[in-house]
Design an enzyme around this catalytic site. Sequence first.
Site, PDB file in Angstrom:
ATOM      1  N   PRO A 376       0.831  -1.208   0.000  1.00 44.14           N
ATOM      2  CA  PRO A 376       0.000   0.000   0.000  1.00 44.14           C
ATOM      3  C   PRO A 376       0.870   1.265   0.000  1.00 44.14           C
ATOM      4  O   PRO A 376       2.062   1.194   0.311  1.00 44.14           O
ATOM      5  CB  PRO A 376      -0.784  -0.103   1.299  1.00 44.14           C
ATOM      6  CG  PRO A 376      -0.510  -1.434   1.857  1.00 44.14           C
ATOM      7  CD  PRO A 376       0.692  -1.986   1.217  1.00 44.14           C
ATOM      8  N   GLY A 380       6.818   2.889   2.826  1.00 45.62           N
ATOM      9  CA  GLY A 380       8.264   3.046   2.805  1.00 45.62           C
ATOM     10  C   GLY A 380       8.967   2.365   1.644  1.00 45.62           C
ATOM     11  O   GLY A 380      10.167   2.112   1.722  1.00 45.62           O
ATOM     12  N   THR A 382       9.555   3.541  -1.461  1.00 42.45           N
ATOM     13  CA  THR A 382      10.506   4.459  -2.087  1.00 42.45           C
ATOM     14  C   THR A 382      11.681   4.716  -1.168  1.00 42.45           C
ATOM     15  O   THR A 382      12.827   4.777  -1.599  1.00 42.45           O
ATOM     16  CB  THR A 382       9.809   5.804  -2.388  1.00 42.45           C
ATOM     17  OG1 THR A 382       8.558   5.523  -2.971  1.00 42.45           O
ATOM     18  CG2 THR A 382      10.637   6.651  -3.311  1.00 42.45           C
ATOM     19  N   SER A 741     -14.589 -13.339  -1.253  1.00 43.37           N
ATOM     20  CA  SER A 741     -14.269 -13.480   0.163  1.00 43.37           C
ATOM     21  C   SER A 741     -15.347 -12.924   1.091  1.00 43.37           C
ATOM     22  O   SER A 741     -15.244 -13.079   2.303  1.00 43.37           O
ATOM     23  CB  SER A 741     -12.923 -12.834   0.476  1.00 43.37           C
ATOM     24  OG  SER A 741     -13.032 -11.458   0.360  1.00 43.37           O
ATOM     25  N   LYS A 784      -5.919  -7.968   5.904  1.00 50.70           N
ATOM     26  CA  LYS A 784      -7.267  -8.001   6.472  1.00 50.70           C
ATOM     27  C   LYS A 784      -7.213  -8.063   8.002  1.00 50.70           C
ATOM     28  O   LYS A 784      -7.946  -7.357   8.694  1.00 50.70           O
ATOM     29  CB  LYS A 784      -8.035  -9.209   5.924  1.00 50.70           C
ATOM     30  CG  LYS A 784      -8.421  -9.052   4.453  1.00 50.70           C
ATOM     31  CD  LYS A 784      -9.077 -10.317   3.945  1.00 50.70           C
ATOM     32  CE  LYS A 784      -9.549 -10.129   2.517  1.00 50.70           C
ATOM     33  NZ  LYS A 784     -10.078 -11.374   1.952  1.00 50.70           N
TER      34      LYS A 784
HETATM   35  P1  ADP Z   1       5.759   4.502  -0.610  1.00 50.93           P
HETATM   36  O1  ADP Z   1       6.841   4.624  -1.589  1.00 50.93           O
HETATM   37  O2  ADP Z   1       5.606   3.093  -0.096  1.00 50.93           O
HETATM   38  O3  ADP Z   1       4.436   5.050  -1.030  1.00 50.93           O
HETATM   39  P2  ADP Z   1       7.399   6.252   0.967  1.00 50.93           P
HETATM   40  O4  ADP Z   1       8.653   5.494   0.818  1.00 50.93           O
HETATM   41  O5  ADP Z   1       7.253   7.489   0.165  1.00 50.93           O
HETATM   42  O6  ADP Z   1       6.161   5.309   0.690  1.00 50.93           O
HETATM   43  O7  ADP Z   1       7.190   6.549   2.505  1.00 50.93           O
HETATM   44  C1  ADP Z   1       6.434   7.596   3.013  1.00 50.93           C
HETATM   45  C2  ADP Z   1       7.070   8.130   4.253  1.00 50.93           C
HETATM   46  O8  ADP Z   1       6.975   7.204   5.303  1.00 50.93           O
HETATM   47  C3  ADP Z   1       8.537   8.434   4.089  1.00 50.93           C
HETATM   48  O9  ADP Z   1       8.795   9.670   4.682  1.00 50.93           O
HETATM   49  C4  ADP Z   1       9.231   7.313   4.833  1.00 50.93           C
HETATM   50  O10 ADP Z   1      10.434   7.734   5.379  1.00 50.93           O
HETATM   51  C5  ADP Z   1       8.234   6.986   5.893  1.00 50.93           C
HETATM   52  N1  ADP Z   1       8.292   5.571   6.285  1.00 50.93           N
HETATM   53  C6  ADP Z   1       7.566   4.568   5.784  1.00 50.93           C
HETATM   54  N2  ADP Z   1       7.881   3.410   6.375  1.00 50.93           N
HETATM   55  C7  ADP Z   1       8.819   3.663   7.280  1.00 50.93           C
HETATM   56  C8  ADP Z   1       9.537   2.860   8.215  1.00 50.93           C
HETATM   57  N3  ADP Z   1       9.333   1.556   8.342  1.00 50.93           N
HETATM   58  N4  ADP Z   1      10.445   3.468   8.987  1.00 50.93           N
HETATM   59  C9  ADP Z   1      10.642   4.780   8.883  1.00 50.93           C
HETATM   60  N5  ADP Z   1      10.005   5.602   8.040  1.00 50.93           N
HETATM   61  C10 ADP Z   1       9.088   5.062   7.231  1.00 50.93           C
END
Ligand code: ADP
Length: 850
Positions: A376, A380, A382, A741, A784
Amino acid sequence: MSSNSGIQIPSRLPLLCTHDGVLLPGSTMRISVDTARNMQLVKSRLLKGTSLKSTIIGVIPNTRDPEHDSDELPSLHSIGTAGLAVQVVGSNWPKPHYTLLITGLCRFRVTQPLRERPFPVAEVEQLDKLEQYTEGDQADGELGELSKRFYQAAVQLVGMLDMSVPVVAKLRRLLDSLPRETLPDVLASMIRTSNKEKLQVLDAVDLEERFKKALPLLTRQIEGLKLLQKTRKLRPDDDKRVLAIRKGGVFPGRQFSLDEEAEDEDGDDTAMLEKKVKAAAMPDAALRVCLKELKRLKKMPQSMPEYALTRNYLEMMVELPWSKSTTDCLDIRAARVLLDNDHYAMEKLKRRVLEYLAVRQLKSTLKGPILCFVGPPGVGKTSVGRSIARTLGREFHRIALGGVCDQSDIRGHRRTYVGSMPGRIINGLKTVGVNNPVFLLDEVDKLGKSLQGDPAAALLEVLDPEQNHNFTDHYLNVPFDLSQVLFIATANSTATIPPALLDRMEVLQVPGYTQEEKVEIAHRHLIPHQLEQHGLTPQQLQIPQDTTKDIISKYTREAGVRSLERKIGAICRAVAVKVAEGHKVSRAESPTEQHAVSHERSLNLSDQNTENKEEDSGIASPPEMPIVIDHIALKDILGPPIFEMEVSERLTLPGVAIGLAWTPLGGEIMFVEASRMEGEGQLTLTGQLGDVMKESAHLAISWLRSNAKTYLLTNGSADPLEGTDIHLHFPAGAVTKDGPSAGVTIVTCLASLLSGRLVRSDVAMTGEITLRGLVLPVGGIKDKVLAAHRANLKRVIIPKRNEKDLEEIPAHVRADLDFVFASTLDEVLNAAFDGGFPTAVSHPQVVSKL
Ligand code: ADP
């Protein structure tokens, strides 16, 4: 011009009056047309005419400048050149005008002007008798002598030019095949001459005189070239620039001139480019193409549109990092620490990434799989990609693929298009400037398809380690080695990734976070990051864990942490305002009370407190530090809670059950509602359901009807649906839903409706059903279950065969929930109702309420 020998020009010619340049027979010239009369001529004669005759016009040189062109026609030069309009190009920029490409045929004299409007037409007399020329070859006497000298001079001139240039070689051959009488005109238009001199050649109707006029011009050019070559010898590297002759004849004005200064500038430019090409360390194939293009560029006039195209191409080529790369500084232990520091939780993903990096360390050739993070938004994906680049010490570049539906976005446009450019891959390489960056292909599942081809198909070549060392961008048209690039893809769901593309990638699921994980992520990463972004320090703002939990449960509903981060950002902004205007906000309490308060609620942002502060706002002192955000301050900043726990509220009626749904944005809980009314046993379904879901509803009804007796749902008659219509609704009516489901949820919901009993309000369920009452496994269990946990539900009913999927769920979530593994609908119903669901066999003492 022997091919023209049969041409007799019309005796009436429309006249095109030019003021810049003189068209001589046998040469070709571009003329810009923008005066009213000339435009009229082009429009009504050239563009409308269909015969060859209509393309012949008289070109009268040396008329006045169009600026001063008045209504009346200026006096015309009496001799002109009849020309064949070979090409007409129109343009509206900067003002409407046409550009004509005209080839001169022969001289004519204006004998009688016939009319002036809309464009001048005159009776003319043809002066050069084209047919004569072929016979005139053997002319003798003074004329013969002159023509011989002229021919020799012409040969000398051509001999001084670079014969490797095709145009020069062609001219050399032409000199022998052309009738000598045409040489003065042809050469006068090619060598560097002023308009006045050309006019003199034009006016020399007599052949002998024409030779006499043209010969000095030719000799002057030869002398000039000799001089030039002498100076060039001192600078041997750029002797090839002496190019007086251009393909297609002569262009007016500066373009043709051998003007030293302009040529030099141009030459320096291309020489610089040449140096860069040689320094770019490109592979042989690319170098060969570049040198060929460079050679073409040198021969091209700058005003040609192709000049700019070729230049841009060459500049692109030299800027590409053909052999520039960063050195990997991979240390697995450091990488582990860095990944752990950057990201909380996501253990499985981090472990796989480390494995991947370890293999890379052991075997430096990178022919491994391409990683694809699926999960989703905001979990994190990216940012893990960015961390990988950091651990490797590589450049990072993100390529957003969402909505890309043209394959040239990936592969570039062919250079024949105006405004063509390379694709995103090559552009990305140019941006990062090294050939081994980490490329993050974001949102590969959102690639579109259109008439312009399928970008996913173009990506196949990019992502295939077997092929991508030879990736050919349409714009570059030479292969570029992508094998050093580390590709990582991200997607929200694998369902929409084309199978061929999916096959090239190793999918790593990144599931959503639990509430506890989110709290940790917020405190370890998001809050410090947001504080820094807003110029605040932890001494100025504190967000206690309880507040974070409140933000998570009341202000966000998501699998990732993106909107949580936004909400924290909103709090930081609000506090930043207070801090910035700090001196206006004063202490509300006395100094002795201050200490205690500062830990709890030192600055309350609610109205009530600001009123207090207003009283002594005259005292200039900073707000008390740190500002602690409690639930009142939270409400003040973020407004009333957006999401309430509505679960218990909604289950106060029979005929409502909670299902669990999977969406690309994570898991969701879903209320299924049913109501009954008098009718004829009809089933109405609403909520944008797909076919599979509708079938589930029919299955559920059939199963309940066939088992009505067992479960005491008969309502007096044999069929519980007799005299009854049933309406089933799946809320969030605007969202399309499909999938099997929801089967168990529909059965539970209907059983509740028909029995009049309430479903337990803390139970959620998922599972496919069969007509025999079996419960079959479904997908997305982890998301879920997390959704059920988020919604504070206590019991989750899942198919027995999904029991193994619980391994992926964090232990504390499992501990919070009571799982019921059902293999039949009987077990589902028993778990969903308080005290079980009565059946005629097992609980004969319980009588149906209906
Ligand atoms: P996605 O690419 O999955 O849509 P992003 O990588 O852009 O999400 O993440 C969104 C924000 O959430 C970023 O600022 C990221 O640093 C933070 N983030 C997400 N997961 C984590 C995590 N496990 N630990 C620290 N920061 C996280």
